[in-house]
Design a protein around this motif. Structure first.
Motif, PDB file in Angstrom:
ATOM      1  N   SER A 160       0.826  -1.204   0.000  1.00  0.00           N
ATOM      2  CA  SER A 160       0.000   0.000   0.000  1.00  0.00           C
ATOM      3  C   SER A 160       0.863   1.257   0.000  1.00  0.00           C
ATOM      4  O   SER A 160       0.576   2.225  -0.715  1.00  0.00           O
ATOM      5  N   THR A 161       1.930   1.245   0.791  1.00  0.00           N
ATOM      6  CA  THR A 161       2.842   2.392   0.860  1.00  0.00           C
ATOM      7  C   THR A 161       3.522   2.623  -0.475  1.00  0.00           C
ATOM      8  O   THR A 161       3.641   3.769  -0.927  1.00  0.00           O
ATOM      9  N   TRP A 162       3.965   1.564  -1.118  1.00  0.00           N
ATOM     10  CA  TRP A 162       4.620   1.706  -2.432  1.00  0.00           C
ATOM     11  C   TRP A 162       3.656   2.328  -3.435  1.00  0.00           C
ATOM     12  O   TRP A 162       4.029   3.243  -4.171  1.00  0.00           O
ATOM     13  N   LEU A 163       2.425   1.827  -3.472  1.00  0.00           N
ATOM     14  CA  LEU A 163       1.437   2.358  -4.418  1.00  0.00           C
ATOM     15  C   LEU A 163       1.108   3.815  -4.115  1.00  0.00           C
ATOM     16  O   LEU A 163       1.068   4.650  -5.017  1.00  0.00           O
ATOM     17  N   ASN A 164       0.875   4.118  -2.850  1.00  0.00           N
ATOM     18  CA  ASN A 164       0.562   5.490  -2.468  1.00  0.00           C
ATOM     19  C   ASN A 164       1.742   6.421  -2.680  1.00  0.00           C
ATOM     20  O   ASN A 164       1.564   7.621  -2.876  1.00  0.00           O
ATOM     21  N   GLY A 165       2.944   5.863  -2.673  1.00  0.00           N
ATOM     22  CA  GLY A 165       4.147   6.654  -2.897  1.00  0.00           C
ATOM     23  C   GLY A 165       4.412   6.935  -4.362  1.00  0.00           C
ATOM     24  O   GLY A 165       5.371   7.624  -4.699  1.00  0.00           O
ATOM     25  N   GLY A 166       3.595   6.368  -5.238  1.00  0.00           N
ATOM     26  CA  GLY A 166       3.723   6.653  -6.657  1.00  0.00           C
ATOM     27  C   GLY A 166       4.518   5.637  -7.456  1.00  0.00           C
ATOM     28  O   GLY A 166       4.780   5.850  -8.634  1.00  0.00           O
ATOM     29  N   VAL A 167       4.910   4.533  -6.837  1.00  0.00           N
ATOM     30  CA  VAL A 167       5.604   3.485  -7.588  1.00  0.00           C
ATOM     31  C   VAL A 167       4.588   2.859  -8.537  1.00  0.00           C
ATOM     32  O   VAL A 167       3.450   2.568  -8.136  1.00  0.00           O
ATOM     33  N   GLU A 168       4.970   2.700  -9.802  1.00  0.00           N
ATOM     34  CA  GLU A 168       4.021   2.192 -10.790  1.00  0.00           C
ATOM     35  C   GLU A 168       3.568   0.772 -10.434  1.00  0.00           C
ATOM     36  O   GLU A 168       4.329  -0.027  -9.898  1.00  0.00           O
ATOM     37  N   ALA A 169       2.305   0.509 -10.738  1.00  0.00           N
ATOM     38  CA  ALA A 169       1.669  -0.745 -10.338  1.00  0.00           C
ATOM     39  C   ALA A 169       2.391  -1.976 -10.887  1.00  0.00           C
ATOM     40  O   ALA A 169       2.485  -2.990 -10.193  1.00  0.00           O
ATOM     41  N   THR A 170       2.917  -1.895 -12.095  1.00  0.00           N
ATOM     42  CA  THR A 170       3.610  -3.068 -12.653  1.00  0.00           C
ATOM     43  C   THR A 170       4.854  -3.410 -11.835  1.00  0.00           C
ATOM     44  O   THR A 170       5.148  -4.578 -11.611  1.00  0.00           O
ATOM     45  N   ARG A 171       5.566  -2.400 -11.373  1.00  0.00           N
ATOM     46  CA  ARG A 171       6.768  -2.644 -10.561  1.00  0.00           C
ATOM     47  C   ARG A 171       6.385  -3.188  -9.184  1.00  0.00           C
ATOM     48  O   ARG A 171       7.008  -4.117  -8.666  1.00  0.00           O
ATOM     49  N   SER A 196       0.551 -11.006  -9.811  1.00  0.00           N
ATOM     50  CA  SER A 196       0.261 -10.590 -11.174  1.00  0.00           C
ATOM     51  C   SER A 196      -0.332  -9.195 -11.069  1.00  0.00           C
ATOM     52  O   SER A 196      -0.827  -8.784 -10.009  1.00  0.00           O
ATOM     53  N   LEU A 197      -0.299  -8.458 -12.162  1.00  0.00           N
ATOM     54  CA  LEU A 197      -0.865  -7.117 -12.151  1.00  0.00           C
ATOM     55  C   LEU A 197      -2.361  -7.158 -11.859  1.00  0.00           C
ATOM     56  O   LEU A 197      -2.878  -6.335 -11.107  1.00  0.00           O
ATOM     57  N   SER A 198      -3.063  -8.145 -12.412  1.00  0.00           N
ATOM     58  CA  SER A 198      -4.512  -8.226 -12.178  1.00  0.00           C
ATOM     59  C   SER A 198      -4.830  -8.475 -10.702  1.00  0.00           C
ATOM     60  O   SER A 198      -5.765  -7.879 -10.159  1.00  0.00           O
ATOM     61  N   VAL A 199      -4.059  -9.325 -10.037  1.00  0.00           N
ATOM     62  CA  VAL A 199      -4.277  -9.570  -8.606  1.00  0.00           C
ATOM     63  C   VAL A 199      -3.960  -8.313  -7.809  1.00  0.00           C
ATOM     64  O   VAL A 199      -4.723  -7.910  -6.928  1.00  0.00           O
ATOM     65  N   LEU A 200      -2.857  -7.666  -8.120  1.00  0.00           N
ATOM     66  CA  LEU A 200      -2.484  -6.448  -7.413  1.00  0.00           C
ATOM     67  C   LEU A 200      -3.596  -5.403  -7.509  1.00  0.00           C
ATOM     68  O   LEU A 200      -4.003  -4.827  -6.502  1.00  0.00           O
ATOM     69  N   LEU A 201      -4.095  -5.179  -8.720  1.00  0.00           N
ATOM     70  CA  LEU A 201      -5.121  -4.156  -8.908  1.00  0.00           C
ATOM     71  C   LEU A 201      -6.441  -4.532  -8.225  1.00  0.00           C
ATOM     72  O   LEU A 201      -7.139  -3.665  -7.709  1.00  0.00           O
ATOM     73  N   ARG A 202      -6.761  -5.821  -8.198  1.00  0.00           N
ATOM     74  CA  ARG A 202      -7.997  -6.251  -7.540  1.00  0.00           C
ATOM     75  C   ARG A 202      -7.891  -6.070  -6.023  1.00  0.00           C
ATOM     76  O   ARG A 202      -8.809  -5.555  -5.380  1.00  0.00           O
ATOM     77  N   VAL A 203      -6.768  -6.450  -5.458  1.00  0.00           N
ATOM     78  CA  VAL A 203      -6.614  -6.421  -4.003  1.00  0.00           C
ATOM     79  C   VAL A 203      -6.338  -5.004  -3.495  1.00  0.00           C
ATOM     80  O   VAL A 203      -6.831  -4.612  -2.442  1.00  0.00           O
TER      81      VAL A 203
END
Length: 68
Positions: free
Chosen positions: A19-30, A38-45
């Motif tokens: 959550s911190t990485w995403l909120n910090g602006g790290v791109e979702a694929t990374r 997987s990207l789909s699991v990350l985006l769903r969760v």
């Protein structure tokens, strides 16, 4: 087990990190790669972590269009 609120369940610290990485602006694929998702699991969760960045996204697009 940890006494703090982040240590209630085994994956709480992992969830906090992702959550911190995403909120910090790290791109979702990374973030997906780092987390072993997987990207789909990350985006769903973690989709709720990505909400609210409308103005920041618009600012990034504007800077890109201006060549900054």
């Amino acid at each position: 087990m940890l006494a703090g609120p982040l240590g209630k369940r085994p994956y709480d610290l992992r969830h906090a990190a992702v959550s911190t990485w995403l909120n910090g602006g790290v791109e979702a694929t990374r973030v997906a790669k780092w987390a072993g998702h997987s990207l789909s699991v990350l985006l769903r969760v973690y989709a709720k972590c990505l909400d609210g960045g409308e103005q920041a996204a618009r600012d990034r697009v504007q800077r890109a269009l201006e060549g900054r």
